[in-house]
Each structure stands twice: as C-alpha cells, then as structure tokens.
Design an enzyme around this catalytic site. Structure first.
Site, PDB file in Angstrom:
ATOM      1  N   ARG A 249      -3.875   6.438   0.639  1.00  0.00           N
ATOM      2  CA  ARG A 249      -4.445   7.647   1.245  1.00  0.00           C
ATOM      3  C   ARG A 249      -3.505   8.446   2.138  1.00  0.00           C
ATOM      4  NH1 ARG A 249      -9.671   4.300   2.927  1.00  0.00           N
ATOM      5  NH2 ARG A 249      -7.914   2.903   3.213  1.00  0.00           N
TER       6      ARG A 249
ATOM      7  N   ASP B 215      -6.419  -3.840  -7.516  1.00  0.00           N
ATOM      8  CA  ASP B 215      -6.971  -4.456  -6.311  1.00  0.00           C
ATOM      9  C   ASP B 215      -7.150  -5.943  -6.581  1.00  0.00           C
ATOM     10  OD1 ASP B 215      -8.226  -3.512  -3.571  1.00  0.00           O
ATOM     11  OD2 ASP B 215      -9.410  -5.192  -4.312  1.00  0.00           O
TER      12      ASP B 215
ATOM     13  N   ARG C 149       0.821  -1.221   0.000  1.00  0.00           N
ATOM     14  CA  ARG C 149       0.000   0.000   0.000  1.00  0.00           C
ATOM     15  C   ARG C 149       0.853   1.269   0.000  1.00  0.00           C
ATOM     16  NH1 ARG C 149      -5.476  -1.419   1.672  1.00  0.00           N
ATOM     17  NH2 ARG C 149      -5.743  -3.088   0.180  1.00  0.00           N
TER      18      ARG C 149
ATOM     19  N   TYR D  31     -13.647 -13.753   0.065  1.00  0.00           N
ATOM     20  CA  TYR D  31     -14.475 -12.595  -0.285  1.00  0.00           C
ATOM     21  C   TYR D  31     -15.733 -13.029  -1.035  1.00  0.00           C
ATOM     22  CZ  TYR D  31     -11.244  -9.018   1.342  1.00  0.00           C
ATOM     23  OH  TYR D  31     -10.466  -8.215   2.135  1.00  0.00           O
TER      24      TYR D  31
ATOM     25  N   ARG E 148      -8.359  11.073  -5.454  1.00  0.00           N
ATOM     26  CA  ARG E 148      -9.551  10.342  -5.009  1.00  0.00           C
ATOM     27  C   ARG E 148     -10.762  11.249  -4.830  1.00  0.00           C
ATOM     28  NH1 ARG E 148     -12.168   7.314  -4.178  1.00  0.00           N
ATOM     29  NH2 ARG E 148     -12.048   5.918  -2.395  1.00  0.00           N
TER      30      ARG E 148
HETATM   31  O1  CP3 Z   1       0.182   0.267  -3.370  1.00  0.00           O
HETATM   32  C1  CP3 Z   1      -0.293  -0.900  -3.379  1.00  0.00           C
HETATM   33  O2  CP3 Z   1      -0.134  -1.725  -2.462  1.00  0.00           O
HETATM   34  C2  CP3 Z   1      -0.990  -1.384  -4.636  1.00  0.00           C
HETATM   35  C3  CP3 Z   1      -2.372  -1.367  -4.635  1.00  0.00           C
HETATM   36  C4  CP3 Z   1      -3.237  -2.372  -3.888  1.00  0.00           C
HETATM   37  C5  CP3 Z   1      -4.562  -2.032  -3.531  1.00  0.00           C
HETATM   38  N1  CP3 Z   1      -5.162  -3.160  -3.048  1.00  0.00           N
HETATM   39  C6  CP3 Z   1      -5.177  -0.707  -3.717  1.00  0.00           C
HETATM   40  C7  CP3 Z   1      -6.215  -0.309  -2.746  1.00  0.00           C
HETATM   41  C8  CP3 Z   1      -3.030  -3.710  -3.547  1.00  0.00           C
HETATM   42  C9  CP3 Z   1      -1.776  -4.560  -3.676  1.00  0.00           C
HETATM   43  C10 CP3 Z   1      -4.269  -4.207  -3.017  1.00  0.00           C
HETATM   44  C11 CP3 Z   1      -4.477  -5.608  -2.598  1.00  0.00           C
HETATM   45  C12 CP3 Z   1      -5.604  -5.930  -1.723  1.00  0.00           C
HETATM   46  N2  CP3 Z   1      -6.893  -5.465  -1.792  1.00  0.00           N
HETATM   47  C13 CP3 Z   1      -5.553  -6.889  -0.689  1.00  0.00           C
HETATM   48  C14 CP3 Z   1      -4.333  -7.696  -0.319  1.00  0.00           C
HETATM   49  C15 CP3 Z   1      -3.389  -6.921   0.517  1.00  0.00           C
HETATM   50  C16 CP3 Z   1      -3.875  -6.675   1.924  1.00  0.00           C
HETATM   51  O3  CP3 Z   1      -4.088  -5.481   2.223  1.00  0.00           O
HETATM   52  O4  CP3 Z   1      -4.011  -7.630   2.669  1.00  0.00           O
HETATM   53  C17 CP3 Z   1      -6.815  -6.950  -0.089  1.00  0.00           C
HETATM   54  C18 CP3 Z   1      -7.226  -7.818   1.077  1.00  0.00           C
HETATM   55  C19 CP3 Z   1      -7.665  -6.052  -0.811  1.00  0.00           C
HETATM   56  C20 CP3 Z   1      -9.091  -5.757  -0.575  1.00  0.00           C
HETATM   57  C21 CP3 Z   1      -9.258  -4.334  -0.180  1.00  0.00           C
HETATM   58  N3  CP3 Z   1      -9.330  -3.291  -1.082  1.00  0.00           N
HETATM   59  C22 CP3 Z   1      -9.275  -3.768   1.121  1.00  0.00           C
HETATM   60  C23 CP3 Z   1      -9.219  -4.561   2.394  1.00  0.00           C
HETATM   61  C24 CP3 Z   1      -9.344  -2.358   0.972  1.00  0.00           C
HETATM   62  C25 CP3 Z   1      -9.270  -1.319   2.067  1.00  0.00           C
HETATM   63  C26 CP3 Z   1     -10.540  -0.658   2.404  1.00  0.00           C
HETATM   64  C27 CP3 Z   1     -10.265   0.648   3.127  1.00  0.00           C
HETATM   65  O5  CP3 Z   1     -10.896   1.651   2.761  1.00  0.00           O
HETATM   66  O6  CP3 Z   1      -9.398   0.683   4.022  1.00  0.00           O
HETATM   67  C28 CP3 Z   1      -9.385  -2.098  -0.406  1.00  0.00           C
HETATM   68  C29 CP3 Z   1      -9.412  -0.753  -1.021  1.00  0.00           C
HETATM   69  C30 CP3 Z   1      -8.096  -0.297  -1.547  1.00  0.00           C
HETATM   70  N4  CP3 Z   1      -7.363  -0.997  -2.452  1.00  0.00           N
HETATM   71  C31 CP3 Z   1      -7.406   0.899  -1.228  1.00  0.00           C
HETATM   72  C32 CP3 Z   1      -6.235   0.896  -1.985  1.00  0.00           C
HETATM   73  C33 CP3 Z   1      -5.150   1.952  -2.046  1.00  0.00           C
HETATM   74  C34 CP3 Z   1      -7.899   1.940  -0.228  1.00  0.00           C
HETATM   75  C35 CP3 Z   1      -7.825   3.334  -0.695  1.00  0.00           C
HETATM   76  C36 CP3 Z   1      -9.008   3.931  -1.383  1.00  0.00           C
HETATM   77  O7  CP3 Z   1     -10.182   3.639  -1.096  1.00  0.00           O
HETATM   78  O8  CP3 Z   1      -8.708   4.833  -2.191  1.00  0.00           O
END
Ligand code: CP3
Length: 337
Positions: A27, A72, A23, A147, A36
């Site tokens: 944010r 994602d 990540r 999921y 965003r």
């Molecule tokens: O910079 C990076 O790491 C690359 C981008 C990336 C995202 N998601 C973007 C994202 C990666 C590698 C992921 C993988 C991902 N997505 C995982 C595996 C890694 C982990 O965190 O365990 C999982 C479980 C997901 C599912 C997911 N998508 C979650 C749990 C969330 C967070 C929800 C939240 O609001 O906190 C997301 C949304 C997400 N994916 C964001 C980002 C940057 C949050 C930011 C946003 O909403 O703009």
C-alpha cells in the site's frame, strides 16, 4: 541475472550488500493502491497477470536485488478447506477457528496444484520478465497453526499455547498436516521456477525457548530436511525471536532473518556462521532522511563479518514514502560495496 542475493544466501562473497524488503509490494505504492481500488487482495493474488505486475513493480521502481512472489501465507490453506478472508488493517480472519480433533480431521492435504493452478502460472510469467531472482514463500507450521487455532491475529496466543500444552496429540497432528502442506507448496513453487524459499514464522517469537524446542522445532527440522531436496536457499523469518537464535542456528537454514530489536553483530555470534537478513526498523523509514541514513549505516556496520542481506526488521509500512526506499537501496548498494 543479478545473482547478488543468491550468492549471499549461499555465503559467497558479493560485490555489494544485496537488499530487498519484506512487503515491498503493497500500500505504500500509489500504483498498488490504484489496483486495490479495483481488485480485492485475493483477486490480485489469483490473477497471474496482476500478480506478475505487482511482484515485478518494486524491482523496477526500487532497484532491489530480489522479488518476492505476491501472495499471502493463507493462500495454500484455501485448497485444504479453510475458509478465511483478509481484513484490511487486521489480517487473516477465519470463519471458524480450528480447535477440536474433528476440525483438524477436516483439513485436506493438497492434491497437486488443485486450487493453486494460478501459482505456477504466475511464477513462470514473473521469471520470464525478471532479471533478478524470485523468492517463493510459505507460512511456517507454527504461524499457520496460530491463525487456524486463534481464528485471526492474536496478542497472547492463548488458544494455540493451550493446545500445544494440553493436547499434544492434536497439536502433533496439526503440525504434521501443515508441514506436509508447506513441503508440497514449496515444491510447486520451486518446480515453477522460484530461486529461493522464505519460511515466514512471524509469530514464533511468542514462544519460550523451551516450548519452541519441544513443540515447534522438531517439525521445522524435518520440514527443512525435506526442503533441502529442492536445492534452493532456505530463509527463515520470525519477529521478536532473538531468544531462539541458538536453537535456529542448528537447523540447516541458509539465511536467518532478524527483526530490529536485535543487533546483527550480536546475532551473528549466536547464529553459527549463517547469512543474516535484516534488520532496519520499518518505522525508521518514516523519519527524516538523515535518521534513515544513520540507522541504515549502523545496520550495515553490524552486518559486517559474514553474509548479510539488507532488509527491514519486518514489512514496509503503508505510510512509507517510496522515495525513501529508493534512496535506501542506493545507499545500501553504495555503502555496502
Ligand atoms: O511484497 C511482499 O512481501 C509479498 C507479499 C506478501 C503478502 N503477505 C501480501 C499482503 C507476503 C510475503 C505476505 C506474508 C504474510 N501474510 C505474513 C508473513 C509476513 C509478516 O508480515 O509477518 C503474514 C503474517 C500474513 C498475514 C497477513 N496478510 C497480514 C498480517 C496482513 C496485513 C493486514 C493489513 O491490512 O495490514 C495481510 C494482508 C496483506 N498481505 C497485505 C499484503 C500486501 C496488505 C495489503 C492489502 O490489503 O492490500
């Protein structure tokens, strides 16, 4: 090209310890928050120019040794027929969970890059710009299945465990479908130019060793054998999965990610000589710099004695000050030399 990260993946010596952050695009960055305000998360992912901008920014700002494709784990499920949204502060939420044989029969296999054309376009663009390697990624079958079955994030994975215990045939079909997808999706990414693939099996730590070995590992083994034909390093990451280390160690992965709960030194003894990635507690980055430095020094010390890629034990938290991340990269490069 900065090849520290790839050398460490292959277990070769490096001039200093390579570092990147899960990540690292997100944010905590003012630039990301601005984007965003104008675009949804999925819009950033689907637009190759925006995706490229968001992917490369942390490399420029932080000086990390690798980029990770901004996407994602849910993205390749869209073209399989899964309807989902990503809810801020929660994560992926499905319109309808997948629980029955009919639900699973409706999953379509990927058809080439259909519905995913933006992925290779973004990767090519990013690779042209970057002088560091680009990590592609996919969710691993278990975490994706969780999921689909739960319909969103879960604490206890009751429906998922129920399926793998009570409906082994259904579970097998779902894991086969997802494994096929992961292989195809990783192939698309490697053909477009990514230099490594990380499998995110974030929630596999919820399983006992016995259930992991019986219901997840066989699929991972076949998948990894398939992915080895792509000839790029394979990384695997899961949260709270220290109890699975010996089991993971006999899968031919190049790098195993470790969360902050498990000291790297102990994990190294159990990881069969594999390069380890991790594992600073992401919450430590909210502490005063002296605490960050102490904790990072301990991670580096624990990481000695074999291949080590410095990372956090999970993703960067939105409240993190980017200045601390920048200082941390410099600290790792300086101390790790
Ligand atoms: O910079 C990076 O790491 C690359 C981008 C990336 C995202 N998601 C973007 C994202 C990666 C590698 C992921 C993988 C991902 N997505 C995982 C595996 C890694 C982990 O965190 O365990 C999982 C479980 C997901 C599912 C997911 N998508 C979650 C749990 C969330 C967070 C929800 C939240 O609001 O906190 C997301 C949304 C997400 N994916 C964001 C980002 C940057 C949050 C930011 C946003 O909403 O703009």
């Amino acid at each position: 090209m900065n090849d520290r990260f790839l050398k460490a993946c292959r277990g070769e010596p490096t001039d200093t310890v390579p570092v990147w952050f899960m990540r690292q695009a997100g944010r905590y960055q003012a630039e990301y928050r601005m984007l965003r305000q104008r675009y949804e998360l999925l819009d950033l992912i689907h637009d190759p120019d925006l995706c490229c901008q968001v992917t490369t920014l942390p490399v420029e700002q932080l000086g990390v040794d690798a980029a990770i494709l901004f996407s994602d784990i849910m993205v390749p499920l869209g073209p399989m027929g899964v309807s989902y949204r990503i809810q801020e502060g929660v994560g992926p939420v499905l319109e309808r969970p997948f629980r029955t044989a009919d639900d699973i029969a409706q999953l379509r296999p990927l058809n080439g890059t259909q519905g995913l054309d933006f992925v290779p376009v973004a990767i090519q663009k990013i690779c042209q710009q970057l002088s560091a390697p680009l990590i592609g990624f996919s969710g691993a079958p278990f975490t994706l299945a969780s999921y689909l079955i739960e319909g969103g994030p879960s604490r206890l994975y009751v429906a998922t465990k129920r399926m793998l215990w009570a409906e082994p045939k259904l579970w097998a079909r779902l894991m086969d479908r997802l494994s096929e997808m992961v292989a195809a999706y990783a192939t698309i990414q490697v053909q477009a130019g990514v230099h490594a693939i990380q499998l995110f099996d974030s929630w596999a730590g919820a399983l006992s060793r016995q259930d992991f070995d019986r219901a997840v590992k066989p699929y991972l083994v076949s998948l990894v054998q398939e992915l080895m034909r792509l000839h790029v390093p394979l990384l695997y990451f899961s949260v709270g999965a220290g109890h699975l280390m010996e089991s993971l160690a006999d899968i031919p992965l190049d790098v195993i990610g470790v969360d902050w709960r498990h000291p790297l030194g102990e994990m190294r003894r159990r990881a069969g000589g594999r390069t380890l990635q991790g594992n600073l507690d992401p919450v430590v980055l909210l502490a005063p710099w002296e605490t960050i430095e102490d904790s990072a020094a301990e991670v580096l010390r624990q990481g000695q004695g074999g291949g080590h890629i410095f990372n956090l034990g999970h993703g960067v938290l939105p409240a993190t000050d980017p200045v601390n991340l920048r200082r941390l990269v410099d600290f790792v490069h300086h101390q790790g030399a």
